[in-house]
Design a protein around this motif. Structure first.
Motif, PDB file in Angstrom:
ATOM      1  N   PHE A 144       0.864  -1.182   0.000  1.00 37.90           N
ATOM      2  CA  PHE A 144       0.000   0.000   0.000  1.00 37.90           C
ATOM      3  C   PHE A 144       0.900   1.232   0.000  1.00 37.90           C
ATOM      4  CE2 PHE A 144      -2.728   3.299   1.612  1.00 37.90           C
ATOM      5  CZ  PHE A 144      -3.989   2.970   1.159  1.00 37.90           C
ATOM      6  N   ASP A 145       0.931   1.941  -1.120  1.00 30.61           N
ATOM      7  CA  ASP A 145       1.804   3.100  -1.318  1.00 30.61           C
ATOM      8  C   ASP A 145       1.086   4.364  -0.840  1.00 30.61           C
ATOM      9  OD1 ASP A 145       3.439   5.149  -2.199  1.00 30.61           O
ATOM     10  OD2 ASP A 145       3.817   4.263  -4.159  1.00 30.61           O
ATOM     11  N   THR A 146       1.533   4.925   0.275  1.00 33.19           N
ATOM     12  CA  THR A 146       0.856   6.097   0.843  1.00 33.19           C
ATOM     13  C   THR A 146       1.115   7.377   0.051  1.00 33.19           C
ATOM     14  OG1 THR A 146       2.728   6.416   2.367  1.00 33.19           O
ATOM     15  CG2 THR A 146       0.830   5.164   3.175  1.00 33.19           C
ATOM     16  N   SER A 147       2.027   7.331  -0.905  1.00 32.71           N
ATOM     17  CA  SER A 147       2.214   8.497  -1.777  1.00 32.71           C
ATOM     18  C   SER A 147       1.151   8.548  -2.872  1.00 32.71           C
ATOM     19  CB  SER A 147       3.607   8.474  -2.414  1.00 32.71           C
ATOM     20  OG  SER A 147       3.731   7.402  -3.349  1.00 32.71           O
ATOM     21  N   ILE A 148       0.423   7.442  -3.013  1.00 36.73           N
ATOM     22  CA  ILE A 148      -0.628   7.340  -4.031  1.00 36.73           C
ATOM     23  C   ILE A 148      -2.017   7.260  -3.399  1.00 36.73           C
ATOM     24  CG2 ILE A 148      -1.538   5.952  -5.945  1.00 36.73           C
ATOM     25  CD1 ILE A 148       1.289   4.928  -6.421  1.00 36.73           C
ATOM     26  N   TYR A 149      -2.114   6.497  -2.296  1.00 33.54           N
ATOM     27  CA  TYR A 149      -3.416   6.209  -1.698  1.00 33.54           C
ATOM     28  C   TYR A 149      -3.563   6.866  -0.328  1.00 33.54           C
ATOM     29  CZ  TYR A 149      -2.777   2.469  -5.120  1.00 33.54           C
ATOM     30  OH  TYR A 149      -2.512   1.762  -6.257  1.00 33.54           O
ATOM     31  N   THR A 150      -4.808   7.003   0.113  1.00 36.05           N
ATOM     32  CA  THR A 150      -5.140   7.615   1.392  1.00 36.05           C
ATOM     33  C   THR A 150      -5.740   6.573   2.342  1.00 36.05           C
ATOM     34  OG1 THR A 150      -7.403   8.171   0.759  1.00 36.05           O
ATOM     35  CG2 THR A 150      -5.661   9.755   0.172  1.00 36.05           C
ATOM     36  N   SER A 151      -5.980   6.983   3.576  1.00 42.38           N
ATOM     37  CA  SER A 151      -6.628   6.095   4.540  1.00 42.38           C
ATOM     38  C   SER A 151      -8.025   5.708   4.067  1.00 42.38           C
ATOM     39  CB  SER A 151      -6.700   6.761   5.914  1.00 42.38           C
ATOM     40  OG  SER A 151      -7.425   7.974   5.854  1.00 42.38           O
ATOM     41  N   THR A 152      -8.704   6.611   3.365  1.00 42.67           N
ATOM     42  CA  THR A 152     -10.024   6.289   2.810  1.00 42.67           C
ATOM     43  C   THR A 152      -9.915   5.186   1.765  1.00 42.67           C
ATOM     44  OG1 THR A 152     -10.929   8.494   3.214  1.00 42.67           O
ATOM     45  CG2 THR A 152     -11.987   7.195   1.491  1.00 42.67           C
ATOM     46  N   ASP A 153      -8.886   5.259   0.918  1.00 42.18           N
ATOM     47  CA  ASP A 153      -8.669   4.206  -0.077  1.00 42.18           C
ATOM     48  C   ASP A 153      -8.437   2.864   0.594  1.00 42.18           C
ATOM     49  OD1 ASP A 153      -8.838   6.056  -2.213  1.00 42.18           O
ATOM     50  OD2 ASP A 153      -6.707   6.545  -2.003  1.00 42.18           O
ATOM     51  N   MET A 154      -7.684   2.870   1.689  1.00 42.90           N
ATOM     52  CA  MET A 154      -7.423   1.634   2.418  1.00 42.90           C
ATOM     53  C   MET A 154      -8.718   1.055   2.978  1.00 42.90           C
ATOM     54  SD  MET A 154      -5.016   0.924   5.774  1.00 42.90           S
ATOM     55  CE  MET A 154      -3.465   0.909   4.867  1.00 42.90           C
ATOM     56  N   ALA A 155      -9.499   1.898   3.649  1.00 42.28           N
ATOM     57  CA  ALA A 155     -10.751   1.429   4.242  1.00 42.28           C
ATOM     58  C   ALA A 155     -11.707   0.910   3.178  1.00 42.28           C
ATOM     59  CB  ALA A 155     -11.407   2.563   5.030  1.00 42.28           C
TER      60      ALA A 155
END
Length: 327
Positions: A144-155
Motif C-alpha cells: 500500500f503506497d501512501t504516496s498514491i493512496y489515502t486512509s479512505t482508499d485503504m478502508a
C-alpha cells in the motif's frame, strides 16, 4: 496438517476437482455448523426472516432496504437468530454506511484505485478454503503506497472485500480467517490515519458489520506497529482480542495455518498474482449487487440503542497517530 481446497469446488476432501458428491458433503457440513453454532434450522430461519421483513416494512426510519434472504440472513446469523439484536445490527449497519458514506458508497472494483490495489495484491482472499471451510483474507501492507493512496482508499479496499465475501451465505455461517503480513510496512501507514476515525471505525464496524471474524493472524509485526495493535485491541471486544495471534516467523504461522492456503511467496502453491486475478473475477460477479446497496438509507438513528462504556471514549479522541514514536 489440514487439507485445503479451491473455494470453487467447496470440498473438505483432498481432491480439487468438482463433483456433486463433494459439493453435497460440503453443503451438509455447512448446515451442521449452522445448526450447532448459530442455532439455525429451516423453521427458525423462515420465521425470523418473515418477522424481520415485517419489522423493516413498518419501520419509518429505514428506506429502500434490501429484503432478499441472503442480505437479511447476514444479520440473523451474526446474532444467532436473536431477532432484536439482528434488528439493532441492521440499524447500526445502515447508520455506519451513512456516517462513513465516503467509505461504504460506490464500492466498484472497476474504480481505478481499487483496480491498482487489486493488481499489486494489497488485499484479497485466497481461492482456497481452510479445514473449517473458511475463506482466508490476505493483507500485505507494504504493497500500500501512501504516496498514491489515502486512509479512505485503504478502508474502501477492505470494505469492498468484506462486503463481497459476506454476501456469500457459506461465509455468513463459517466466518473468515485473516492473515496480515506486516513485514516492510511503512510508518506512513500509521500516520495517515486520524485517531478518531480509526478508533470509531474499529468500534462501529465490530458492532455493525455482520461478519464472523474467526481467526486473525499477524506476522512480522514491527515494533512501531505494536503501539497501534495495543490501541486497536483496547477498542474491540475481548472475543476479537482472543482470536488475534501474533507470529514472529512464517514457520510459526505454518504451525497454525496450512501453508497451501497462502500465496507461493509464503509457502503455498499459487502466486499472489494468480490469487488476485481469481478474486477480480469474483468481484465482477458481485459488482452490480454491491452497487445496489447505495439505494438503502437510514432516515433517522433514533431506533439505535446505545450503551455507554469505556470503549465510547474513542469517539472523543483527537489528533492523529503522528504523536506516536514510530522511528
Amino acid at each position: 496438517m489440514s487439507t485445503t481446497h479451491l473455494i470453487i469446488s467447496r470440498p473438505w476432501e483432498k481432491d480439487l476437482s468438482f463433483n456433486s458428491n463433494l459439493d453435497e458433503k460440503y453443503a451438509n457440513r455447512v448446515q451442521e455448523i449452522a445448526e450447532k453454532e448459530l442455532k439455525e434450522d429451516e423453521k427458525t430461519r423462515e420465521q425470523c426472516l418473515a418477522h424481520l421483513r415485517e419489522w423493516i416494512s413498518q419501520n419509518r426510519d429505514i428506506d429502500n432496504c434490501i429484503l432478499d434472504d441472503s442480505f437479511l440472513l447476514r444479520f440473523l446469523r451474526s446474532k444467532k437468530y436473536s431477532l432484536h439484536m439482528a434488528q439493532q445490527m441492521l440499524l447500526k449497519y445502515l447508520n455506519l454506511r451513512k456516517c462513513f458514506n465516503h467509505i461504504f458508497y460506490g464500492l466498484d472494483y472497476m474504480d481505478e484505485k481499487f483496480m491498482r490495489l487489486l493488481h499489486v495484491g494489497y488485499i484479497f482472499p485466497s481461492p482456497f478454503v481452510d479445514k473449517y471451510g473458511r475463506r482466508v483474507v490476505i493483507t500485505t501492507p507494504k504493497k500500500f503506497d501512501t504516496s498514491i493512496y489515502t486512509s479512505t482508499d485503504m478502508a474502501r479496499a477492505h470494505m469492498l472485500t468484506y462486503e463481497t465475501l459476506v454476501d456469500d451465505e457459506d461465509t455468513q455461517i463459517l466466518g473468515v480467517t485473516h492473515v496480515g503480513d506486516l513485514a516492510g510496512a511503512s510508518p506512513s501507514l500509521i500516520t495517515m490515519w486520524s485517531v478518531t476515525e480509526f478508533a470509531t471505525l474499529l468500534k462501529w464496524s465490530e458492532q455493525s458489520f455482520p461478519m464472523r471474524h474467526k481467526e486473525i493472524h499477524l506476522i512480522h509485526m514491527p515494533t512501531m506497529y505494536k503501539y497501534v495493535y495495543d490501541f486497536a485491541a483496547s477498542r474491540v471486544t475481548q472475543k476479537i482480542r482472543d482470536r488475534a495471534k501474533l507470529h514472529d516467523t512464517m514457520e510459526q504461522l505454518h504451525q497454525t495455518l496450512d501453508p497451501s492456503l497462502l500465496p507461493s511467496e509464503y509457502g503455498g502453491i499459487m502466486s499472489s498474482k494468480e490469487m488476485a486475478e481469481l478474486w477480480i473475477k469474483e468481484l465482477a460477479n458481485k459488482r452490480e449487487r454491491l452497487l445496489s446497496f447505495d439505494k438503502m438509507n437510514l432516515l433517522s438513528d433514533r431506533g439505535i440503542i446505545r450503551r455507554r462504556s469505556k470503549i465510547n471514549e474513542a469517539d472523543s479522541l483527537n489528533g492523529s497517530f503522528r504523536r506516536l514514536d514510530v522511528d
